[in-house]
Design a protein around this motif. Sequence first.
Motif, PDB file in Angstrom:
ATOM      1  N   CYS A  19       0.868  -1.180   0.000  1.00  0.00           N
ATOM      2  CA  CYS A  19       0.000   0.000   0.000  1.00  0.00           C
ATOM      3  C   CYS A  19       0.907   1.232   0.000  1.00  0.00           C
ATOM      4  CB  CYS A  19      -0.894  -0.030   1.249  1.00  0.00           C
ATOM      5  SG  CYS A  19      -1.965   1.400   1.330  1.00  0.00           S
ATOM      6  N   ARG A  68       3.741  -1.431  -7.576  1.00  0.00           N
ATOM      7  CA  ARG A  68       2.985  -0.305  -7.021  1.00  0.00           C
ATOM      8  C   ARG A  68       3.526   0.024  -5.633  1.00  0.00           C
ATOM      9  NH1 ARG A  68      -2.329   0.332  -4.633  1.00  0.00           N
ATOM     10  NH2 ARG A  68      -1.029   1.301  -3.029  1.00  0.00           N
ATOM     11  N   LYS A  81       0.019   9.401   0.509  1.00  0.00           N
ATOM     12  CA  LYS A  81      -1.119   8.567   0.887  1.00  0.00           C
ATOM     13  C   LYS A  81      -2.340   9.402   1.278  1.00  0.00           C
ATOM     14  CE  LYS A  81      -1.389   4.971   0.843  1.00  0.00           C
ATOM     15  NZ  LYS A  81      -1.720   4.160  -0.379  1.00  0.00           N
ATOM     16  N   PRO A  82      -3.482   9.142   0.639  1.00  0.00           N
ATOM     17  CA  PRO A  82      -4.708   9.879   0.981  1.00  0.00           C
ATOM     18  C   PRO A  82      -5.425   9.219   2.164  1.00  0.00           C
ATOM     19  CG  PRO A  82      -5.123   8.426  -0.871  1.00  0.00           C
ATOM     20  CD  PRO A  82      -3.698   8.175  -0.445  1.00  0.00           C
ATOM     21  N   GLU A 106       0.740   7.024  -6.619  1.00  0.00           N
ATOM     22  CA  GLU A 106      -0.386   7.978  -6.629  1.00  0.00           C
ATOM     23  C   GLU A 106       0.051   9.437  -6.472  1.00  0.00           C
ATOM     24  OE1 GLU A 106      -3.629   6.938  -4.024  1.00  0.00           O
ATOM     25  OE2 GLU A 106      -4.576   8.909  -4.227  1.00  0.00           O
ATOM     26  N   GLN A 142      -0.863   7.225 -10.700  1.00  0.00           N
ATOM     27  CA  GLN A 142      -2.192   6.795 -10.240  1.00  0.00           C
ATOM     28  C   GLN A 142      -2.987   7.990  -9.739  1.00  0.00           C
ATOM     29  OE1 GLN A 142      -2.281   3.255  -7.729  1.00  0.00           O
ATOM     30  NE2 GLN A 142      -3.743   4.226  -6.351  1.00  0.00           N
ATOM     31  N   GLY A 192      -6.083   8.367  -7.350  1.00  0.00           N
ATOM     32  CA  GLY A 192      -6.829   7.544  -6.406  1.00  0.00           C
ATOM     33  C   GLY A 192      -8.323   7.828  -6.471  1.00  0.00           C
ATOM     34  N   ALA A 193      -9.078   6.918  -5.837  1.00  0.00           N
ATOM     35  CA  ALA A 193     -10.543   7.014  -5.844  1.00  0.00           C
ATOM     36  C   ALA A 193     -11.011   8.387  -5.351  1.00  0.00           C
ATOM     37  CB  ALA A 193     -11.119   5.916  -4.961  1.00  0.00           C
ATOM     38  N   ARG A 194     -10.352   8.908  -4.338  1.00  0.00           N
ATOM     39  CA  ARG A 194     -10.789  10.184  -3.749  1.00  0.00           C
ATOM     40  C   ARG A 194     -10.574  11.374  -4.687  1.00  0.00           C
ATOM     41  NH1 ARG A 194      -8.979   6.540  -0.805  1.00  0.00           N
ATOM     42  NH2 ARG A 194      -9.847   5.969   1.199  1.00  0.00           N
ATOM     43  N   LYS A 231      -8.518   5.518 -10.877  1.00  0.00           N
ATOM     44  CA  LYS A 231      -9.379   4.655 -10.066  1.00  0.00           C
ATOM     45  C   LYS A 231     -10.791   5.218  -9.976  1.00  0.00           C
ATOM     46  CE  LYS A 231      -7.208   1.957  -7.046  1.00  0.00           C
ATOM     47  NZ  LYS A 231      -6.598   1.515  -5.761  1.00  0.00           N
ATOM     48  N   ARG A 237     -12.184  -0.440  -8.059  1.00  0.00           N
ATOM     49  CA  ARG A 237     -11.625  -0.778  -6.743  1.00  0.00           C
ATOM     50  C   ARG A 237     -12.709  -0.889  -5.681  1.00  0.00           C
ATOM     51  NH1 ARG A 237     -13.240   2.524  -3.180  1.00  0.00           N
ATOM     52  NH2 ARG A 237     -11.291   2.937  -2.105  1.00  0.00           N
ATOM     53  N   ASP A 253      -8.858  -3.995  -8.706  1.00  0.00           N
ATOM     54  CA  ASP A 253      -8.100  -3.940  -7.457  1.00  0.00           C
ATOM     55  C   ASP A 253      -8.927  -4.645  -6.376  1.00  0.00           C
ATOM     56  OD1 ASP A 253      -7.170  -3.266  -4.930  1.00  0.00           O
ATOM     57  OD2 ASP A 253      -6.942  -1.125  -5.339  1.00  0.00           O
ATOM     58  N   HIS A 256      -8.385  -3.182  -2.248  1.00  0.00           N
ATOM     59  CA  HIS A 256      -9.223  -2.111  -1.697  1.00  0.00           C
ATOM     60  C   HIS A 256     -10.703  -2.441  -1.811  1.00  0.00           C
ATOM     61  CE1 HIS A 256      -5.346  -0.092  -2.208  1.00  0.00           C
ATOM     62  NE2 HIS A 256      -5.708   0.550  -1.110  1.00  0.00           N
ATOM     63  N   MET A 267      -4.533  -5.439  -9.757  1.00  0.00           N
ATOM     64  CA  MET A 267      -3.589  -4.755  -8.868  1.00  0.00           C
ATOM     65  C   MET A 267      -3.798  -5.270  -7.442  1.00  0.00           C
ATOM     66  SD  MET A 267      -2.564  -0.817  -8.514  1.00  0.00           S
ATOM     67  CE  MET A 267      -3.863  -0.002  -7.655  1.00  0.00           C
ATOM     68  N   GLU A 305      -2.272  -5.597  -3.338  1.00  0.00           N
ATOM     69  CA  GLU A 305      -1.339  -5.112  -2.309  1.00  0.00           C
ATOM     70  C   GLU A 305      -0.616  -6.288  -1.662  1.00  0.00           C
ATOM     71  OE1 GLU A 305      -3.012  -0.740  -1.114  1.00  0.00           O
ATOM     72  OE2 GLU A 305      -3.444  -2.358   0.279  1.00  0.00           O
TER      73      GLU A 305
HETATM   74  C1  PEP Z   1      -4.244   2.903  -3.283  1.00  0.00           C
HETATM   75  O1  PEP Z   1      -4.326   2.220  -4.314  1.00  0.00           O
HETATM   76  O2  PEP Z   1      -3.212   3.014  -2.638  1.00  0.00           O
HETATM   77  C2  PEP Z   1      -5.445   3.617  -2.802  1.00  0.00           C
HETATM   78  C3  PEP Z   1      -5.355   4.571  -1.886  1.00  0.00           C
HETATM   79  O3  PEP Z   1      -6.582   3.179  -3.355  1.00  0.00           O
HETATM   80  P1  PEP Z   1      -8.007   3.911  -3.536  1.00  0.00           P
HETATM   81  O4  PEP Z   1      -7.736   5.272  -4.112  1.00  0.00           O
HETATM   82  O5  PEP Z   1      -8.713   2.990  -4.463  1.00  0.00           O
HETATM   83  O6  PEP Z   1      -8.639   3.960  -2.180  1.00  0.00           O
END
Ligand code: PEP
Length: 332
Positions: free
Chosen positions: A102, A126, A131-132, A164, A181, A183-185, A206, A236, A268, A271, A295, A297
Amino acid sequence: MIAVIKPNATESQRNNLVEWIRGQGIDVHISDGHDYTVIGLIGDTAKIDMDLIESLDIVDSVKRVTEPFKQCSRKFHPDDTVIDVGGVKLGGGNFALIAGPCSVESREQIIAVAKSVCASGAAFLRGGAFKPRTSPYDFQGLKADGIELLLEAKKETSMPIVTEIMDASHLPLFENVDIIQVGARNMQNIELLKELGKSGKPILLKRGLASTLKELLMSAEYIMAGGNSDIILCERGIRTFETYTRNTLDLSSVPLLHEMTHLPVVIDPSHATGHSKLVEPMALAAAACGADGIMIEVHNDPMKALCDGAQSLTPDQFDRTAKRIMQIRGVL
Ligand code: PEP
Ligand code: MN
């Protein structure tokens, strides 16, 4: 696009609407039925606000006949897009595993995981540097140092790296990153998408936690509208009422997206499920339904992971899962 007009609309109300549509640079074709009148909008209707027309008293319903996404539509580009990173390919029949932790936590960790996933057949490494995290008190990633460590792991293994981005101002740090990347957010961080459209880098986009497939494609369209068509879509998991899993994996997105778009689709399962025990079965299902990549982890010591240990496979578990995925691919 067609707009169905209610029977009680007056001629002047209808004419006002027709004039407004023409004022947007769109031609109009009117077809008078027994009860309803149908107005056909002809031209580039992507810019037309469907909801605005539908909100009018005289309008019964509005329907798009063509999709609002153009460049990522399969109608626009019938052949599959293949992402080619220095000869390592994904899409158009080229299946690839993307694996790694991760978060990048240390040199020892990322190099150990990189070597093991590479030996198990992963094509891309990856690892999150930015990190979000949901909580500001949790580990936020090693940031620029994390990217440096990923580049060291790339040197050791020759695996292209995926990491990301959270802010367009960080783009200079991603100069040597192979796939960026989103990310989903950040799927609908429009300014970020526009900048990535100009970046010239392949993008792994994502799906947002509560985004429809059409919204995912509209986000891809932002990147393509900027001139970048190297996009990998990633399902994901989406937020539902189910709490046994972290998210709900929408596997129907794979065949649906393949029909709607030429862009490759990656699943993925880490997640999507949040549990290491569910990663392999969902990865096998993803391979079976035609995903272009998976993908996963992987952490060398999940109990000590600084992020997402519960959903991380050990290198041995990944090795077994990778073999079984390739068996499913073989059967297909
Ligand atoms: C990630 O892939 O590290 C991640 C934070 O995933 P997601 O944006 O899908 O939550
Ligand atoms: Mn994670």
